[in-house]
Design an enzyme around this catalytic site. Structure first.
Site, mmCIF file in Angstrom:
data_model
loop_
_atom_site.group_PDB
_atom_site.id
_atom_site.type_symbol
_atom_site.label_atom_id
_atom_site.label_comp_id
_atom_site.label_asym_id
_atom_site.label_seq_id
_atom_site.Cartn_x
_atom_site.Cartn_y
_atom_site.Cartn_z
ATOM 1 N N GLN A 11 0.818 -1.220 0.000
ATOM 2 C CA GLN A 11 0.000 0.000 0.000
ATOM 3 C C GLN A 11 0.849 1.266 0.000
ATOM 4 O O GLN A 11 0.633 2.174 -0.800
ATOM 5 C CB GLN A 11 -0.914 0.013 1.241
ATOM 6 C CG GLN A 11 -2.093 -0.900 1.173
ATOM 7 C CD GLN A 11 -3.139 -0.540 2.212
ATOM 8 O OE1 GLN A 11 -4.029 0.268 1.966
ATOM 9 N NE2 GLN A 11 -3.039 -1.143 3.377
ATOM 10 N N ASP A 37 14.629 -10.267 -1.572
ATOM 11 C CA ASP A 37 14.117 -10.927 -0.377
ATOM 12 C C ASP A 37 14.861 -10.346 0.823
ATOM 13 O O ASP A 37 16.037 -10.655 1.047
ATOM 14 C CB ASP A 37 14.341 -12.437 -0.480
ATOM 15 C CG ASP A 37 13.857 -13.188 0.749
ATOM 16 O OD1 ASP A 37 13.255 -12.553 1.640
ATOM 17 O OD2 ASP A 37 14.089 -14.403 0.827
ATOM 18 N N ILE A 38 14.175 -9.505 1.597
ATOM 19 C CA ILE A 38 14.865 -8.824 2.705
ATOM 20 C C ILE A 38 15.276 -9.791 3.819
ATOM 21 O O ILE A 38 16.081 -9.429 4.680
ATOM 22 C CB ILE A 38 14.018 -7.671 3.289
ATOM 23 C CG1 ILE A 38 12.722 -8.193 3.925
ATOM 24 C CG2 ILE A 38 13.744 -6.617 2.227
ATOM 25 C CD1 ILE A 38 11.960 -7.113 4.715
ATOM 26 N N TYR A 62 5.057 -8.237 6.815
ATOM 27 C CA TYR A 62 4.020 -9.263 6.887
ATOM 28 C C TYR A 62 2.870 -8.625 7.646
ATOM 29 O O TYR A 62 3.011 -8.276 8.824
ATOM 30 C CB TYR A 62 4.542 -10.493 7.632
ATOM 31 C CG TYR A 62 3.522 -11.613 7.755
ATOM 32 C CD1 TYR A 62 3.589 -12.733 6.940
ATOM 33 C CD2 TYR A 62 2.489 -11.542 8.693
ATOM 34 C CE1 TYR A 62 2.662 -13.761 7.043
ATOM 35 C CE2 TYR A 62 1.555 -12.560 8.798
ATOM 36 C CZ TYR A 62 1.643 -13.663 7.981
ATOM 37 O OH TYR A 62 0.722 -14.670 8.092
ATOM 38 N N THR A 63 1.722 -8.431 6.997
ATOM 39 C CA THR A 63 0.619 -7.672 7.602
ATOM 40 C C THR A 63 -0.668 -8.478 7.786
ATOM 41 O O THR A 63 -1.695 -7.911 8.144
ATOM 42 C CB THR A 63 0.305 -6.422 6.761
ATOM 43 O OG1 THR A 63 -0.026 -6.823 5.423
ATOM 44 C CG2 THR A 63 1.489 -5.467 6.734
ATOM 45 N N THR A 102 3.843 0.042 13.457
ATOM 46 C CA THR A 102 2.405 -0.032 13.643
ATOM 47 C C THR A 102 1.937 0.285 15.055
ATOM 48 O O THR A 102 2.708 0.187 16.018
ATOM 49 C CB THR A 102 1.926 -1.463 13.279
ATOM 50 O OG1 THR A 102 0.543 -1.617 13.573
ATOM 51 C CG2 THR A 102 2.686 -2.505 14.098
ATOM 52 N N TYR A 126 1.564 -10.616 15.395
ATOM 53 C CA TYR A 126 1.925 -9.543 14.463
ATOM 54 C C TYR A 126 2.567 -8.374 15.207
ATOM 55 O O TYR A 126 3.638 -7.888 14.827
ATOM 56 C CB TYR A 126 0.677 -9.076 13.711
ATOM 57 C CG TYR A 126 0.874 -7.780 12.950
ATOM 58 C CD1 TYR A 126 1.695 -7.718 11.833
ATOM 59 C CD2 TYR A 126 0.227 -6.606 13.359
ATOM 60 C CE1 TYR A 126 1.876 -6.531 11.135
ATOM 61 C CE2 TYR A 126 0.408 -5.424 12.680
ATOM 62 C CZ TYR A 126 1.226 -5.379 11.567
ATOM 63 O OH TYR A 126 1.408 -4.195 10.893
ATOM 64 N N LYS A 130 6.469 -6.934 14.949
ATOM 65 C CA LYS A 130 6.751 -5.556 14.534
ATOM 66 C C LYS A 130 7.576 -4.827 15.598
ATOM 67 O O LYS A 130 8.461 -4.023 15.272
ATOM 68 C CB LYS A 130 5.442 -4.815 14.257
ATOM 69 C CG LYS A 130 4.712 -5.277 12.998
ATOM 70 C CD LYS A 130 5.531 -5.053 11.734
ATOM 71 C CE LYS A 130 5.604 -3.584 11.367
ATOM 72 N NZ LYS A 130 6.349 -3.372 10.092
#
Length: 293
Positions: A11, A37-38, A62-63, A102, A126, A130
């Site tokens: 996004q 690929d991080i 990854y969300t 986030t 998640y 983060k």
């Protein structure tokens, strides 16, 4: 200014790439997961060594909040190891790293807005990944800026705006959570803010590193956000009839991962240091035809 953007198909990353590519003073390398690929530390170090960016912007993440509860290793790799690899590479080459995080790093049980200095305490996998990613960035890269944001939506990718518009096409009645509060944030405003910060640091007008909150105002519930979306959608002919919105509680809509009840992020620090004002999400909804999935 040479800028490397990861997660260029997400996004925020998508709009970042669009906006940066339009700037003549910027040499851009925008990559998605298929191009870099991080999680692969050697690939990251090689890419940074070859391109020699002044600024690295990590918009990869990854969300899938609920899936993360069962895909813990996958979420950990992308949200923890990936940022660590980018931070180490950026630091070795003296680049600024801007990393997107986030509201989920907070438990969501505070009264009032969350400040950057408030105690974290994520309640989901998640959120935990983060937060670990934030710590890795801060430890590995001296020149780092971490931007925590919330309730992101935009024309590209999956988000709440697109989901409720799609449901409104086939449902005359919708049940939407009313006891979670936050600040919807337009992805384009996040991109603009990141570019402004990158420019300020690159031109040595600003060197205020650390954590910043950037999100939208006014704060609303998911239910109130949906009602505003439907109002705009009706006005612009995206939908022909307003659906009935029934307010429900979080308990009425159980999910694998817990969500913060309070996602209100205080944005005064980013305004004071960089002159960046909160995202005007209501204004962003005026182009609601572009959000149709």
């Amino acid at each position: 200014m040479k800028v490397l953007v990861t997660g260029a198909n997400g996004q925020v990353g998508y709009l970042l790439a669009q906006k940066l590519s339009a700037l003549t003073a910027v040499e851009l390398l925008a990559v998605d997961k298929n191009e870099l690929d991080i999680v692969d530390s050697q690939a990251v170090m090689q890419a940074v060594s070859d391109f020699k960016p002044d600024v690295v912007i990590n918009a990869a993440a990854y969300t899938a909040v609920d899936k993360a509860e069962t895909e813990q290793e996958f979420a950990y790799a992308i949200n923890c190891l990936g940022p660590k690899n980018l931070a180490e590479a950026a630091d070795r080459h003296g680049a600024l790293l801007i990393h997107i995080s986030t509201d989920y790093v907070f438990p969501g049980d505070k009264e009032g807005n969350y400040h950057e200095s408030d105690v974290t305490g994520p309640t989901s996998v998640y959120g935990k990944t983060k937060l670990e990613g934030e710590k890795n960035v801060a430890l590995a890269c001296r020149r780092h800026i971490i931007i925590r944001t919330a309730w992101v939506f935009g024309e590209h990718g999956n988000n709440f705006v697109k989901t409720v518009l799609r449901l409104a096409q086939t449902h005359s009645e919708l049940r939407i959570v009313a006891d979670q509060i936050g600040g919807p944030t337009y992805a384009g405003d996040i991109a603009d803010s990141i570019i402004k910060i990158a420019n300020g640091v690159f031109r040595e007008q600003k060197k205020e590193y650390g954590i910043y909150h950037f999100a939208g105002l006014p704060h609303v519930s998911w239910c109130e956000f949906a009602e505003e979306i439907f109002s705009k959608a009706l006005e612009y002919g995206v939908i022909q009839k307003l659906p009935v919105v029934n307010r429900i509680t979080t308990a009425d809509y159980p999910t694998p991962a817990s969500r913060p009840a309070n996602s209100r992020l205080d944005t005064q620090r980013i305004t004071k240091c960089y002159g960046i004002t909160p995202s005007d999400w209501m204004q962003a909804l005026n182009s609601i035809k572009a959000y149709k999935s």
